[in-house]
Enzyme design. Structure first.
Site, PDB file in Angstrom:
ATOM      1  N   ASP A  47      -6.972   4.333  -4.633  1.00 37.89           N
ATOM      2  CA  ASP A  47      -7.586   4.064  -3.123  1.00 37.89           C
ATOM      3  C   ASP A  47      -8.299   5.434  -3.115  1.00 37.89           C
ATOM      4  O   ASP A  47      -8.462   6.281  -4.181  1.00 37.89           O
ATOM      5  CB  ASP A  47      -6.657   3.754  -2.359  1.00 37.89           C
ATOM      6  CG  ASP A  47      -7.315   3.009  -0.911  1.00 37.89           C
ATOM      7  OD1 ASP A  47      -7.938   2.112  -0.808  1.00 37.89           O
ATOM      8  OD2 ASP A  47      -7.582   3.984   0.052  1.00 37.89           O
ATOM      9  N   LYS A  77       0.833  -1.326   0.158  1.00 38.64           N
ATOM     10  CA  LYS A  77       0.016   0.052  -0.014  1.00 38.64           C
ATOM     11  C   LYS A  77       0.969   1.447   0.100  1.00 38.64           C
ATOM     12  O   LYS A  77       1.964   1.355   0.543  1.00 38.64           O
ATOM     13  CB  LYS A  77      -1.127   0.107   1.219  1.00 38.64           C
ATOM     14  CG  LYS A  77      -2.137   0.959   1.113  1.00 38.64           C
ATOM     15  CD  LYS A  77      -3.154   0.178   0.431  1.00 38.64           C
ATOM     16  CE  LYS A  77      -4.476   0.913   0.310  1.00 38.64           C
ATOM     17  NZ  LYS A  77      -5.488   0.137  -0.217  1.00 38.64           N
TER      18      LYS A  77
HETATM   19  P1  NDP Z   1     -12.970   7.813  -3.112  1.00 43.45           P
HETATM   20  O1  NDP Z   1     -11.675   8.906  -2.862  1.00 43.45           O
HETATM   21  O2  NDP Z   1     -13.225   7.779  -4.636  1.00 43.45           O
HETATM   22  O3  NDP Z   1     -14.069   8.094  -2.228  1.00 43.45           O
HETATM   23  C1  NDP Z   1     -13.891   8.264  -0.870  1.00 43.45           C
HETATM   24  C2  NDP Z   1     -15.423   8.552  -0.205  1.00 43.45           C
HETATM   25  O4  NDP Z   1     -15.241   8.410   1.129  1.00 43.45           O
HETATM   26  C3  NDP Z   1     -15.582   9.839  -0.571  1.00 43.45           C
HETATM   27  O5  NDP Z   1     -16.792  10.162  -0.430  1.00 43.45           O
HETATM   28  C4  NDP Z   1     -15.062  10.693   0.599  1.00 43.45           C
HETATM   29  O6  NDP Z   1     -15.577  12.088   1.006  1.00 43.45           O
HETATM   30  C5  NDP Z   1     -15.306   9.753   1.848  1.00 43.45           C
HETATM   31  N1  NDP Z   1     -14.168   9.752   2.726  1.00 43.45           N
HETATM   32  C6  NDP Z   1     -13.131   9.701   2.576  1.00 43.45           C
HETATM   33  N2  NDP Z   1     -12.362  10.095   3.838  1.00 43.45           N
HETATM   34  C7  NDP Z   1     -13.507  10.342   4.698  1.00 43.45           C
HETATM   35  C8  NDP Z   1     -13.241  10.770   5.917  1.00 43.45           C
HETATM   36  N3  NDP Z   1     -12.099  10.660   6.638  1.00 43.45           N
HETATM   37  N4  NDP Z   1     -14.623  10.816   6.743  1.00 43.45           N
HETATM   38  C9  NDP Z   1     -15.685  10.570   6.126  1.00 43.45           C
HETATM   39  N5  NDP Z   1     -15.719  10.347   4.718  1.00 43.45           N
HETATM   40  C10 NDP Z   1     -14.476  10.226   4.197  1.00 43.45           C
HETATM   41  O7  NDP Z   1     -12.396   6.435  -2.677  1.00 43.45           O
HETATM   42  P2  NDP Z   1     -12.737   4.881  -2.787  1.00 43.45           P
HETATM   43  O8  NDP Z   1     -14.295   4.939  -2.886  1.00 43.45           O
HETATM   44  O9  NDP Z   1     -11.912   4.086  -3.772  1.00 43.45           O
HETATM   45  O10 NDP Z   1     -12.495   4.297  -1.236  1.00 43.45           O
HETATM   46  C11 NDP Z   1     -13.529   4.246  -0.190  1.00 43.45           C
HETATM   47  C12 NDP Z   1     -13.057   3.190   0.518  1.00 43.45           C
HETATM   48  O11 NDP Z   1     -13.025   1.993  -0.038  1.00 43.45           O
HETATM   49  C13 NDP Z   1     -11.660   3.349   1.373  1.00 43.45           C
HETATM   50  O12 NDP Z   1     -11.636   2.722   2.567  1.00 43.45           O
HETATM   51  C14 NDP Z   1     -10.880   2.429   0.485  1.00 43.45           C
HETATM   52  O13 NDP Z   1      -9.775   2.029   1.209  1.00 43.45           O
HETATM   53  C15 NDP Z   1     -11.667   1.234   0.166  1.00 43.45           C
HETATM   54  N6  NDP Z   1     -11.082   0.519  -1.221  1.00 43.45           N
HETATM   55  C16 NDP Z   1     -11.165   0.932  -2.077  1.00 43.45           C
HETATM   56  C17 NDP Z   1     -11.068   0.265  -3.371  1.00 43.45           C
HETATM   57  C18 NDP Z   1     -10.927   0.569  -4.629  1.00 43.45           C
HETATM   58  O14 NDP Z   1     -10.904  -0.065  -5.714  1.00 43.45           O
HETATM   59  N7  NDP Z   1     -10.830   1.975  -4.826  1.00 43.45           N
HETATM   60  C19 NDP Z   1     -10.632  -1.293  -3.040  1.00 43.45           C
HETATM   61  C20 NDP Z   1     -11.028  -1.827  -1.993  1.00 43.45           C
HETATM   62  C21 NDP Z   1     -11.143  -0.855  -0.673  1.00 43.45           C
HETATM   63  P3  NDP Z   1     -14.829  13.377   0.752  1.00 43.45           P
HETATM   64  O15 NDP Z   1     -14.642  13.494  -0.712  1.00 43.45           O
HETATM   65  O16 NDP Z   1     -15.342  14.567   1.353  1.00 43.45           O
HETATM   66  O17 NDP Z   1     -13.255  13.183   1.256  1.00 43.45           O
HETATM   67  O1  2IT Z   2      -7.954  -1.355  -0.655  1.00 40.08           O
HETATM   68  C1  2IT Z   2      -7.736  -2.029  -1.978  1.00 40.08           C
HETATM   69  O2  2IT Z   2      -7.997  -3.209  -2.120  1.00 40.08           O
HETATM   70  C2  2IT Z   2      -7.493  -1.222  -3.013  1.00 40.08           C
HETATM   71  N1  2IT Z   2      -7.439   0.008  -2.897  1.00 40.08           N
HETATM   72  C3  2IT Z   2      -7.231  -1.820  -4.583  1.00 40.08           C
HETATM   73  C4  2IT Z   2      -6.097  -2.292  -4.607  1.00 40.08           C
HETATM   74  C5  2IT Z   2      -5.636  -2.551  -6.107  1.00 40.08           C
HETATM   75  O3  2IT Z   2      -4.387  -3.087  -6.147  1.00 40.08           O
HETATM   76  O4  2IT Z   2      -6.609  -2.874  -6.939  1.00 40.08           O
END
Ligand code: NDP
Ligand code: 2IT
Length: 449
Positions: free
Chosen positions: A162, A122
């Protein structure tokens, strides 16, 4: 097992998120270590909690006003027992070593669960993309990659997105890597479709989390059809979670960002979701603007310091936390249970605090921890790597069918492991054990390295 936590506490006393993630795994795998003493003799736990390598670097860049800015960049190369390091990059002001180590640690077991050959890593930066121009984001990404590139490679380490890192950032990062190395290789996933990306990668995490929820419901001869769902976040994961819930006949009534949340009792249908995607992905606006267009919805501001979040107080059947770590605190978990939620599928990584998890388990909630429920994202990243190696592009349907199959087998592997070790239906133990055993066996085969 106390001694493992003592090591972590002594070495890194302030890394609270990392401690939280390690504690959960240590508790789950204790019976495995009792049954397989060779893991203890070979110091598997001691080695698995220590990253192979931690890279930290300065990221200097110039903002639009000509001011020099300096951020901190990181890459945690956690474990490579079953494949090249693989895991996302997070750009968010809260990013620090503890958060990235917890994410990298969870990633090791998550990637093992996918059954694809990927180790765990990560990285990221405390850079805040909010309010930055495209040019500033580009210059930052170029500066970040101008150091990180020397640590990457298609058989070494393959980052992805992420929080704060989506298609735009992956594009800028890839462009700089290609320039520095003069090589077009799959060193990042989540790439654009016309330059090596995979269909369904943007959708994969959200879709996978919904497939996992549907698998859990199927164990009770039930499905998502007709279910009311609470979704938090409004980024990549939340958007495609909402899309798949709609496709399966469910109704999503909430979405949020770090400022507040919207409640739309009539359901966030396809048309409304398109508007959310425009708001978030093109306009980069706040979720509050949803209520300017859809008067039936109510917006509530969130207090980040509060010990509970009103989003989780609405009556519903299922919850899909898809924003960030520790967003469901103990009071929230209790509210969810009191209001009839019976399914929790974690799109986010570690969104529930340990005392919240306890409430879910005590109340027999169908509760899927992030490392199982959100593994669809990295699984399709693995499929993107395969397509890059073969220089081919699978169809949308091919990738979605593979994703569905992978989520189904993660579900059954977790369930079997939970049964084998005496806690049937406990997906926390199941995911930790099933993921851990695969990594531990590979480490055993490869000797003390
Ligand atoms: P994005 O940046 O696309 O979206 C994040 C969302 O969460 C936004 O709406 C953001 O709001 C909100 N957010 C972030 N930090 C905070 C906080 N401290 N408090 C409240 N809201 C918050 O990220 P993703 O959708 O990609 O990721 C969301 C979650 O999913 C994370 O935990 C990530 O690790 C997990 N994840 C993502 C994967 C991926 O493929 N993208 C894979 C597996 C897990 P704001 O815009 O106001 O910050
Ligand atoms: O938390 C996760 O699994 C991710 N942000 C995606 C990682 C990846 O390599 O696609």
């Amino acid at each position: 097992m106390g001694e493992i936590l003592d090591i972590v506490n002594a070495r890194d006393p302030f890394e609270k998120e990392f401690h939280q993630a390690v504690t959960e795994v240590v508790e789950s795998v204790k019976p495995v270590l009792d049954k397989r003493p060779e893991y203890r003799h070979n110091g598997i736990m001691e080695r698995v909690i220590e990253p192979d390598r931690v890279i930290q670097f300065r990221v200097p860049w110039v903002d639009d006003r000509g001011t020099v800015r300096v951020n901190r960049g990181f890459r945690i190369q956690m474990n490579s027992a079953i494949g090249p390091y693989k895991g996302g990059l997070r750009f968010h002001p809260s990013v620090n070593l503890s958060i990235l180590k917890f994410l990298a640690f969870e990633q090791v077991f998550k990637n093992a669960l996918t059954s694809l050959p990927m180790g765990g890593g990560k990285g990221g930066s405390d850079f805040d993309p909010k309010g930055k121009s495209d040019n500033e984001v580009m210059r930052f990404c170029q500066a970040f990659m101008s150091e990180l590139f020397r640590h990457l490679g298609p058989n070494t380490d393959v980052p992805a997105g992420d929080i704060g890192v989506g298609g735009r950032e992956i594009g800028y990062l890839f462009g700089m890597y290609k320039k520095l190395r003069n090589e077009f290789t799959g060193i990042l996933t989540g790439k654009g479709l016309n330059w090596g990306g995979s269909l369904i990668r943007p959708e994969a995490t959200g879709y996978g989390s919904v497939f996992f929820a549907d698998e859990m419901l199927a164990t009770q001869n039930d499905s998502l059809n007709g279910k009311t769902c609470l979704v938090s976040g409004s980024g990549n994961v939340a958007q495609f979670t909402t899309e798949k819930i709609n496709q399966l006949g469910g109704r999503v009534v909430t979405l949020s960002d770090s400022s507040g949340y919207i409640y739309d009792e009539t359901g966030i249908d396809e048309q409304k979701l398109n508007f959310v995607m425009y708001l978030k992905n093109a306009k980069r606006a706040r979720i509050k603007e949803y209520t300017d267009k859809y008067k039936e919805a109510v917006y509530t501001e969130l207090d980040p310091a509060a010990d509970s979040n009103p989003l989780w107080t609405h009556k519903a059947d299922c919850a899909f936390p898809s924003a960030t770590q520790n967003e469901i605190q103990v009071k929230d978990a209790q509210n969810l249970v009191n209001n009839g939620v019976t399914v929790v599928s974690e799109g986010a990584n570690m969104p529930t605090t340990p005392d919240g998890v306890e409430i879910f388990l005590d109340n027999n909630i169908l509760y899927a921890p992030g490392k199982a429920a959100n593994a669809g994202g990295v699984a399709v990243s693995g499929l993107e790597m395969s397509q890059n190696s073969m220089r081919i592009l699978w169809s949308r349907q091919e990738v979605e069918t593979k994703l569905k199959g992978i989520m189904k087998s993660i579900h059954s592997d977790c369930l079997s492991a939970s049964e084998e070790y005496g806690t049937p239906g406990n997906y926390v133990n199941g995911a930790n054990i099933a993921g851990f055993v695969k990594v531990a066996d590979a480490m055993m085969d490869q000797g003390i390295v």
